[in-house]
Design an enzyme around this catalytic site. Sequence first.
Site, PDB file in Angstrom:
ATOM      1  NE  ARG B  46       5.148   2.388 -19.046  1.00  0.00           N
ATOM      2  CZ  ARG B  46       4.375   2.295 -20.108  1.00  0.00           C
ATOM      3  NH1 ARG B  46       4.486   3.150 -21.085  1.00  0.00           N
ATOM      4  NH2 ARG B  46       3.491   1.346 -20.201  1.00  0.00           N
ATOM      5  CB  THR B  47       6.571  10.743 -19.457  1.00  0.00           C
ATOM      6  OG1 THR B  47       7.299  11.056 -18.289  1.00  0.00           O
ATOM      7  CG2 THR B  47       6.085  12.009 -20.094  1.00  0.00           C
ATOM      8  CG  LEU B  48       1.337   7.534 -20.503  1.00  0.00           C
ATOM      9  CD1 LEU B  48      -0.089   7.260 -20.091  1.00  0.00           C
ATOM     10  CD2 LEU B  48       1.901   6.337 -21.229  1.00  0.00           C
ATOM     11  CG  ASN B 150       9.372   7.322 -16.640  1.00  0.00           C
ATOM     12  OD1 ASN B 150       8.635   8.202 -17.087  1.00  0.00           O
ATOM     13  ND2 ASN B 150       9.676   7.244 -15.342  1.00  0.00           N
TER      14      ASN B 150
END
Lengths: 271, 269
Positions: B46-48, B150
């Site tokens: 996922r985009t963090l 995400n």
Amino acid sequence: MTKSLDIPPKGGFSFDLCRRNDMLEKKGLKAPTYLKTGTTIVGLVFKDGIILGADTRATEGPIVADKNCEKIHYMAPNIYCCGAGTAADTEAVTDMVSSQLQLHRYHTGRESRVVTALTLLKRHLFNYQGHVSAALVLGGVDITGPHLHTIYPHGSTDTLPFATMGSGSLAAMSVFESKYQENLTREQGVNLVVEAICAGIFNDLGSGSNVDVCVITRGNKEYLRNHLQPNPRTFVNPKGFTFSKKTEVLSTKITPLKEKVEIIEADAMEE
Amino acid sequence: MLFRWDLAYHCLVCSRPCKRQHTRQLYPYLTGSFVITMDSVTESQRTLYPYVTGSSVVAIKYKDGILMAADMGGSYGSTLRYKSVERLKPIGKHSLLGASGEISDFQEIMRYLDELILVDNMWDDGNSLGPKEVHNYLTRVMYNRRNKFNPLWNSLVLGGVKKGEKYLGTVNMIGINYEDNHVATGLGNHLARPILRDEWNENLTFEEGVKLLEKCMRVLLYRDRSAVNKIQISKITEEGATVYPPFSLRTYWEFKAFQNPTAGAEGSW
């Protein structure tokens, strides 16, 4: 075994209860919110001196606690200070430095200088490492000329031609950055300050109600309280407020409160 | 409540806090009479956090259509890494997209939109997607990605004209979308919107609109640390979209108070 003597704390904050407060918060106790002045305060230098401006809303979390509070504080006859942040902190710190300045005036016999107020404030705030949550715009005109400074809660200061602080500072700064010029006349300066405060009032939720303005020039100051009131009550009952049941007036007696006091000339005491 | 992308939340697969996305794959290995299934666990994809980001976009409706402005900087944290990032792109015949936030996610959105426009053209039915439709599509994409934890880490501005009707809308990484006569992303909301609320009107000409946008971009240049002095303006009208070549703004630093700030108190700051 001798018990060591309890030395009373000399000054500064005592952080003894912090651990217990943390424990209580973990158990679910909500800490009381403090009165913040989510604010727009501005200052600018014009041809003859300084103009300070502020909105008049004091908030306690999401609620407006005071619709018409005073955020421009008196420091000296020629120096005024706008305060943003925790209302108690700004009030207390400006009052304290104001009385220190007066004592200093008595001691030196001279008019107070803006840098004196600046140094007193910044030393106090730095000492408390940012826990005194006061963000100030200090302006005044003294023998060395007009000065405008911003003071941050941790104690750093800036000297600027125009300054804004508080939650509405970005909205007010956008007005200043696009419209400020040097050597404005009094009228242009006041209009610009009013425009900047209005940008804060209408675009920031933490600021609102009326505009206060203070114009300081060499030897003269004008505190324009509620200079502009762009948020009047929209629906006001023209009849005013009447009490529903009228009480019967049986008798009327008027007693004046001021009594006449006679001063008797007595002999002076012999020392 | 703020969602923390880097923390572990309760996982329904492991029945305990974990950050991973599980994929169950069946690899039937016949050993005797058993069938063993393997459960491969992939680390979270996922985009963090965003990496290469663009700063604010400001856009207004004017007499003939929409005007949009953005600078050309791509920051890598606090480094100014890329200085020629085009963040304003025409979409189809009727729309213009401006993006701030993660640049790689913006490029991914461009790929989605290219596919969308391609399929629309393939219908060959004389109709083409207008700005309202593209904005709705983007809103759905952004919101659904956010629901899967995400997100596409962008704040988008979508403007266009179709059949004389002007449209200007915005959508951000959590799916908040709205339309208005003037929109901005990021710090532009705090610095540019107050100016636009005061000075925008229905009948701005092209020159007046550009001047207004330049005013906003100048304030952003002074007061946004991630702004660069290389601005691109683009317009979209009934005739089509034009992205103008980049230019730089004039700034003024000659205030007397800046010349000698400690004139009143030597040794102070």
